[in-house]
Design a protein around this motif. Structure first.
Motif, mmCIF file in Angstrom:
data_model
loop_
_atom_site.group_PDB
_atom_site.id
_atom_site.type_symbol
_atom_site.label_atom_id
_atom_site.label_comp_id
_atom_site.label_asym_id
_atom_site.label_seq_id
_atom_site.Cartn_x
_atom_site.Cartn_y
_atom_site.Cartn_z
ATOM 1 N N PRO A 98 0.838 -1.202 0.000
ATOM 2 C CA PRO A 98 0.000 0.000 0.000
ATOM 3 C C PRO A 98 0.872 1.251 0.000
ATOM 4 N N SER A 99 0.363 2.287 -0.641
ATOM 5 C CA SER A 99 1.087 3.551 -0.728
ATOM 6 C C SER A 99 1.224 4.160 0.659
ATOM 7 N N SER A 100 2.394 4.758 0.933
ATOM 8 C CA SER A 100 2.599 5.387 2.236
ATOM 9 C C SER A 100 1.861 6.722 2.321
ATOM 10 N N THR A 101 1.518 7.294 1.170
ATOM 11 C CA THR A 101 0.784 8.554 1.150
ATOM 12 C C THR A 101 -0.670 8.252 0.806
ATOM 13 N N PRO A 102 -1.597 8.506 1.746
ATOM 14 C CA PRO A 102 -3.002 8.222 1.451
ATOM 15 C C PRO A 102 -3.534 9.185 0.397
ATOM 16 N N THR A 103 -4.456 8.693 -0.425
ATOM 17 C CA THR A 103 -5.093 9.547 -1.421
ATOM 18 C C THR A 103 -6.133 10.384 -0.718
ATOM 19 N N LEU A 104 -6.039 11.670 -0.878
ATOM 20 C CA LEU A 104 -6.993 12.581 -0.256
ATOM 21 C C LEU A 104 -8.109 12.856 -1.240
ATOM 22 N N VAL A 105 -9.326 12.873 -0.712
ATOM 23 C CA VAL A 105 -10.482 13.059 -1.574
ATOM 24 C C VAL A 105 -11.370 14.178 -1.046
ATOM 25 N N ASP A 106 -12.182 14.751 -1.948
ATOM 26 C CA ASP A 106 -13.137 15.782 -1.550
ATOM 27 C C ASP A 106 -14.416 15.121 -1.010
ATOM 28 N N ALA A 107 -15.436 15.890 -0.749
ATOM 29 C CA ALA A 107 -16.692 15.384 -0.173
ATOM 30 C C ALA A 107 -17.388 14.396 -1.106
ATOM 31 N N ASN A 108 -17.110 14.453 -2.406
ATOM 32 C CA ASN A 108 -17.739 13.547 -3.374
ATOM 33 C C ASN A 108 -16.877 12.327 -3.682
ATOM 34 N N GLY A 109 -15.728 12.209 -3.020
ATOM 35 C CA GLY A 109 -14.855 11.057 -3.235
ATOM 36 C C GLY A 109 -13.856 11.230 -4.358
ATOM 37 N N LYS A 110 -13.775 12.409 -4.957
ATOM 38 C CA LYS A 110 -12.832 12.662 -6.049
ATOM 39 C C LYS A 110 -11.476 13.049 -5.457
ATOM 40 N N ALA A 111 -10.409 12.513 -6.029
ATOM 41 C CA ALA A 111 -9.050 12.791 -5.535
ATOM 42 C C ALA A 111 -8.737 14.284 -5.632
ATOM 43 N N LEU A 112 -8.029 14.777 -4.622
ATOM 44 C CA LEU A 112 -7.699 16.202 -4.563
ATOM 45 C C LEU A 112 -6.430 16.512 -5.339
ATOM 46 N N CYS A 113 -6.405 17.689 -5.925
ATOM 47 C CA CYS A 113 -5.227 18.208 -6.616
ATOM 48 C C CYS A 113 -4.178 18.575 -5.562
ATOM 49 N N SER A 114 -2.940 18.142 -5.780
ATOM 50 C CA SER A 114 -1.882 18.425 -4.797
ATOM 51 C C SER A 114 -1.616 19.925 -4.662
ATOM 52 N N HIS A 115 -1.816 20.676 -5.725
ATOM 53 C CA HIS A 115 -1.632 22.124 -5.647
ATOM 54 C C HIS A 115 -2.690 22.742 -4.734
ATOM 55 N N ALA A 116 -3.932 22.308 -4.902
ATOM 56 C CA ALA A 116 -5.033 22.863 -4.105
ATOM 57 C C ALA A 116 -4.864 22.520 -2.635
ATOM 58 N N ILE A 117 -4.347 21.323 -2.339
ATOM 59 C CA ILE A 117 -4.159 20.917 -0.941
ATOM 60 C C ILE A 117 -3.248 21.901 -0.222
ATOM 61 N N TRP A 118 -2.185 22.340 -0.898
ATOM 62 C CA TRP A 118 -1.221 23.255 -0.285
ATOM 63 C C TRP A 118 -1.610 24.720 -0.462
ATOM 64 N N GLY A 119 -2.750 24.972 -1.090
ATOM 65 C CA GLY A 119 -3.207 26.348 -1.236
ATOM 66 C C GLY A 119 -2.548 27.089 -2.389
ATOM 67 N N ARG A 120 -1.927 26.340 -3.298
ATOM 68 C CA ARG A 120 -1.291 26.973 -4.457
ATOM 69 C C ARG A 120 -2.221 26.920 -5.653
ATOM 70 N N ARG A 121 -1.984 27.781 -6.605
ATOM 71 C CA ARG A 121 -2.764 27.788 -7.841
ATOM 72 C C ARG A 121 -2.334 26.592 -8.691
ATOM 73 N N CYS A 122 -3.304 25.854 -9.175
ATOM 74 C CA CYS A 122 -3.038 24.685 -10.007
ATOM 75 C C CYS A 122 -2.553 25.139 -11.374
#
Length: 141
Positions: free
Chosen positions: A6-30
């Motif tokens: 299993p991946s050591s980094t969990p996949t982060l998802v939004d309220a609908n279950g869609k994977a989050l953009c890594s830029h958005a997670i850190w507050g940067r512009r995608c």
């Protein structure tokens, strides 16, 4: 068959279950903008967790930087200069500072610089905020 680890980094998802953009997670512009295939709707708890993580990383980086700066000792001769009084003697005939200030502030010959704030205002108020405050306190407005 073989099982992948299993991946050591969990996949982060939004309220609908869609994977989050890594830029958005850190507050940067995608960099892909609207064509990005990941979600930019980052849940508030994820934002808070990643912001706290970023602050810890920044603090560690700053601590490492400060630790790398060598300590500089002040030489005794400079320490002696710093410890001496800051009053200096100079030739008042060659460098007439008091007279120059008197000309700038248009002081009369008998008027002292220390009494400048008591002079009644004539014309526009002074541009200097300190002098303006001093004149307001003494009732000259």
């Amino acid at each position: 068959g073989e099982q992948s680890e299993p991946s050591s980094t969990p996949t982060l998802v939004d309220a609908n279950g869609k994977a989050l953009c890594s830029h958005a997670i850190w507050g940067r512009r995608c960099r892909w903008g609207k064509s990005c295939s990941f979600s930019h709707e980052v849940p508030l708890e994820v934002v808070a967790r990643y912001r706290a993580r970023a602050e810890v990383q920044i603090a560690k980086t700053n601590a490492l930087w400060l630790a790398s700066v060598p300590e500089v000792g002040v030489p005794p001769w400079l320490e002696e200069i710093h410890a001496s009084p800051g009053a200096f003697r100079y030739d008042t005939l060659r460098w007439p500072l008091r007279e120059a200030i008197a000309r700038v502030f248009e002081l009369a010959s008998a008027e002292e610089l220390s009494q400048l704030h008591t002079r009644p205002l004539a014309g526009e108020p002074p541009l200097c905020p300190t002098l303006l405050r001093a004149q307001a306190v003494t009732g000259h407005s």
